[in-house]
Write a protein that holds these residues in place. Structure first.
Motif, PDB file in Angstrom:
ATOM      1  N   ALA A  12     -10.225   3.890  -0.673  1.00  0.00           N
ATOM      2  CA  ALA A  12      -9.801   2.531  -1.012  1.00  0.00           C
ATOM      3  C   ALA A  12     -10.524   1.442  -0.231  1.00  0.00           C
ATOM      4  CB  ALA A  12      -8.295   2.397  -0.802  1.00  0.00           C
ATOM      5  N   GLY A  13     -11.549   1.789   0.523  1.00  0.00           N
ATOM      6  CA  GLY A  13     -12.260   0.783   1.309  1.00  0.00           C
ATOM      7  C   GLY A  13     -11.714   0.708   2.717  1.00  0.00           C
ATOM      8  N   PRO A  14     -11.919  -0.409   3.374  1.00  0.00           N
ATOM      9  CA  PRO A  14     -11.474  -0.534   4.762  1.00  0.00           C
ATOM     10  C   PRO A  14      -9.943  -0.610   4.860  1.00  0.00           C
ATOM     11  CG  PRO A  14     -12.331  -2.624   3.976  1.00  0.00           C
ATOM     12  CD  PRO A  14     -12.606  -1.610   2.898  1.00  0.00           C
ATOM     13  N   PRO A  15      -9.391  -0.435   6.058  1.00  0.00           N
ATOM     14  CA  PRO A  15      -7.939  -0.515   6.222  1.00  0.00           C
ATOM     15  C   PRO A  15      -7.325  -1.800   5.654  1.00  0.00           C
ATOM     16  CG  PRO A  15      -8.901   0.409   8.196  1.00  0.00           C
ATOM     17  CD  PRO A  15     -10.053  -0.041   7.320  1.00  0.00           C
ATOM     18  N   THR A  16      -8.035  -2.910   5.752  1.00  0.00           N
ATOM     19  CA  THR A  16      -7.482  -4.164   5.206  1.00  0.00           C
ATOM     20  C   THR A  16      -7.299  -4.073   3.691  1.00  0.00           C
ATOM     21  OG1 THR A  16      -9.703  -5.102   5.125  1.00  0.00           O
ATOM     22  CG2 THR A  16      -8.347  -5.650   7.048  1.00  0.00           C
ATOM     23  N   ALA A  17      -8.178  -3.337   3.003  1.00  0.00           N
ATOM     24  CA  ALA A  17      -8.036  -3.151   1.559  1.00  0.00           C
ATOM     25  C   ALA A  17      -6.812  -2.291   1.250  1.00  0.00           C
ATOM     26  CB  ALA A  17      -9.293  -2.533   0.975  1.00  0.00           C
ATOM     27  N   VAL A  18      -6.597  -1.240   2.041  1.00  0.00           N
ATOM     28  CA  VAL A  18      -5.404  -0.410   1.870  1.00  0.00           C
ATOM     29  C   VAL A  18      -4.159  -1.275   2.047  1.00  0.00           C
ATOM     30  CG1 VAL A  18      -4.075   1.528   2.812  1.00  0.00           C
ATOM     31  CG2 VAL A  18      -6.554   1.726   2.567  1.00  0.00           C
ATOM     32  N   ASP A  19      -4.147  -2.111   3.079  1.00  0.00           N
ATOM     33  CA  ASP A  19      -2.999  -2.988   3.334  1.00  0.00           C
ATOM     34  C   ASP A  19      -2.740  -3.935   2.167  1.00  0.00           C
ATOM     35  OD1 ASP A  19      -2.760  -1.763   5.816  1.00  0.00           O
ATOM     36  OD2 ASP A  19      -3.799  -3.385   6.884  1.00  0.00           O
ATOM     37  N   ARG A  20      -3.802  -4.504   1.598  1.00  0.00           N
ATOM     38  CA  ARG A  20      -3.634  -5.411   0.446  1.00  0.00           C
ATOM     39  C   ARG A  20      -3.068  -4.670  -0.764  1.00  0.00           C
ATOM     40  NH1 ARG A  20      -8.683  -7.411   2.175  1.00  0.00           N
ATOM     41  NH2 ARG A  20      -9.712  -6.226   0.535  1.00  0.00           N
ATOM     42  N   LEU A  21      -3.546  -3.455  -0.993  1.00  0.00           N
ATOM     43  CA  LEU A  21      -3.040  -2.666  -2.120  1.00  0.00           C
ATOM     44  C   LEU A  21      -1.565  -2.308  -1.923  1.00  0.00           C
ATOM     45  CD1 LEU A  21      -6.173  -0.428  -2.644  1.00  0.00           C
ATOM     46  CD2 LEU A  21      -5.253  -2.086  -4.288  1.00  0.00           C
ATOM     47  N   VAL A  22      -1.179  -1.962  -0.709  1.00  0.00           N
ATOM     48  CA  VAL A  22       0.230  -1.658  -0.423  1.00  0.00           C
ATOM     49  C   VAL A  22       1.092  -2.890  -0.661  1.00  0.00           C
ATOM     50  CG1 VAL A  22       1.864  -1.110   1.435  1.00  0.00           C
ATOM     51  CG2 VAL A  22      -0.237   0.220   1.182  1.00  0.00           C
ATOM     52  N   GLU A  23       0.609  -4.043  -0.256  1.00  0.00           N
ATOM     53  CA  GLU A  23       1.359  -5.284  -0.451  1.00  0.00           C
ATOM     54  C   GLU A  23       1.554  -5.596  -1.935  1.00  0.00           C
ATOM     55  OE1 GLU A  23       0.721  -9.967   0.545  1.00  0.00           O
ATOM     56  OE2 GLU A  23       0.130  -8.515   2.092  1.00  0.00           O
ATOM     57  N   ALA A  24       0.543  -5.325  -2.748  1.00  0.00           N
ATOM     58  CA  ALA A  24       0.610  -5.624  -4.182  1.00  0.00           C
ATOM     59  C   ALA A  24       1.319  -4.534  -4.988  1.00  0.00           C
ATOM     60  CB  ALA A  24      -0.800  -5.832  -4.729  1.00  0.00           C
ATOM     61  N   ALA A  25       1.428  -3.343  -4.455  1.00  0.00           N
ATOM     62  CA  ALA A  25       1.933  -2.188  -5.196  1.00  0.00           C
ATOM     63  C   ALA A  25       3.284  -2.398  -5.880  1.00  0.00           C
ATOM     64  CB  ALA A  25       1.979  -0.963  -4.277  1.00  0.00           C
ATOM     65  N   PRO A  26       4.285  -2.989  -5.212  1.00  0.00           N
ATOM     66  CA  PRO A  26       5.589  -3.152  -5.878  1.00  0.00           C
ATOM     67  C   PRO A  26       5.514  -3.989  -7.167  1.00  0.00           C
ATOM     68  CG  PRO A  26       5.822  -3.457  -3.517  1.00  0.00           C
ATOM     69  CD  PRO A  26       4.342  -3.388  -3.806  1.00  0.00           C
ATOM     70  N   THR A  27       4.581  -4.906  -7.227  1.00  0.00           N
ATOM     71  CA  THR A  27       4.407  -5.725  -8.425  1.00  0.00           C
ATOM     72  C   THR A  27       4.074  -4.857  -9.633  1.00  0.00           C
ATOM     73  OG1 THR A  27       3.592  -7.526  -7.050  1.00  0.00           O
ATOM     74  CG2 THR A  27       3.071  -7.639  -9.391  1.00  0.00           C
ATOM     75  N   TYR A  28       3.437  -3.719  -9.389  1.00  0.00           N
ATOM     76  CA  TYR A  28       2.999  -2.826 -10.455  1.00  0.00           C
ATOM     77  C   TYR A  28       3.865  -1.569 -10.564  1.00  0.00           C
ATOM     78  CZ  TYR A  28      -0.918  -5.966 -10.323  1.00  0.00           C
ATOM     79  OH  TYR A  28      -1.686  -7.107 -10.361  1.00  0.00           O
ATOM     80  N   GLY A  29       5.018  -1.574  -9.881  1.00  0.00           N
ATOM     81  CA  GLY A  29       5.963  -0.472  -9.995  1.00  0.00           C
ATOM     82  C   GLY A  29       5.755   0.681  -9.031  1.00  0.00           C
ATOM     83  N   TRP A  30       4.953   0.479  -7.998  1.00  0.00           N
ATOM     84  CA  TRP A  30       4.695   1.526  -7.012  1.00  0.00           C
ATOM     85  C   TRP A  30       5.501   1.278  -5.745  1.00  0.00           C
ATOM     86  CZ3 TRP A  30       1.804   5.756  -8.170  1.00  0.00           C
ATOM     87  CH2 TRP A  30       1.049   5.695  -9.342  1.00  0.00           C
ATOM     88  N   THR A  31       5.978   2.348  -5.144  1.00  0.00           N
ATOM     89  CA  THR A  31       6.773   2.287  -3.915  1.00  0.00           C
ATOM     90  C   THR A  31       6.050   3.056  -2.815  1.00  0.00           C
ATOM     91  OG1 THR A  31       8.799   2.248  -5.217  1.00  0.00           O
ATOM     92  CG2 THR A  31       9.015   2.844  -2.900  1.00  0.00           C
ATOM     93  N   LEU A  32       6.043   2.493  -1.625  1.00  0.00           N
ATOM     94  CA  LEU A  32       5.435   3.149  -0.466  1.00  0.00           C
ATOM     95  C   LEU A  32       6.322   4.306  -0.021  1.00  0.00           C
ATOM     96  CD1 LEU A  32       3.173   3.074   1.696  1.00  0.00           C
ATOM     97  CD2 LEU A  32       4.676   1.570   3.024  1.00  0.00           C
ATOM     98  N   LEU A  33       5.732   5.486   0.082  1.00  0.00           N
ATOM     99  CA  LEU A  33       6.450   6.657   0.584  1.00  0.00           C
ATOM    100  C   LEU A  33       6.330   6.704   2.110  1.00  0.00           C
ATOM    101  CD1 LEU A  33       5.144   9.278  -2.002  1.00  0.00           C
ATOM    102  CD2 LEU A  33       7.373   8.154  -1.982  1.00  0.00           C
ATOM    103  N   SER A  34       7.332   7.191   2.764  1.00  0.00           N
ATOM    104  CA  SER A  34       7.351   7.330   4.231  1.00  0.00           C
ATOM    105  C   SER A  34       6.942   6.039   4.940  1.00  0.00           C
ATOM    106  CB  SER A  34       6.439   8.472   4.674  1.00  0.00           C
ATOM    107  OG  SER A  34       6.798   9.672   4.064  1.00  0.00           O
ATOM    108  N   PRO A  35       7.612   4.918   4.636  1.00  0.00           N
ATOM    109  CA  PRO A  35       7.218   3.659   5.277  1.00  0.00           C
ATOM    110  C   PRO A  35       7.336   3.699   6.797  1.00  0.00           C
ATOM    111  CG  PRO A  35       9.287   3.390   4.095  1.00  0.00           C
ATOM    112  CD  PRO A  35       8.759   4.754   3.757  1.00  0.00           C
TER     113      PRO A  35
END
Length: 66
Positions: A12-35
C-alpha cells in the motif's frame, strides 16, 4: 473449517498511505480488525492494516519496507 482464501494482502505504499486508507475505510464499509494491535498486528517489525467488510472479506494493507 472449509478450504478457501483467508484474505488478500496488498502493498500500500509508505506507512502514511496505510494510515490514510485506514482513515477512509469506514466510508466504504471496511472495519479495522484488531485496532488495539494496529499497525503492528503482524509483529513489531510490520506496519499494516487488517480490514474486513460486512460480507466477511478481509484485506491486509502492508506498508512498503515492512
Amino acid at each position: 473449517m472449509t478450504p478457501g482464501l483467508d484474505h488478500l494482502a496488498f502493498q500500500a505504499g509508505p506507512p502514511t498511505a496505510v494510515d490514510r486508507l485506514v482513515e477512509a475505510a469506514p466510508t466504504y464499509g471496511w472495519t479495522l480488525l484488531s485496532p488495539d494491535r494496529h499497525p503492528h498486528a503482524g509483529g513489531p517489525r510490520s506496519y499494516a492494516a487488517h480490514l474486513a467488510d460486512k460480507q466477511g472479506y478481509q484485506v491486509e494493507l502492508v506498508a512498503a519496507g515492512a
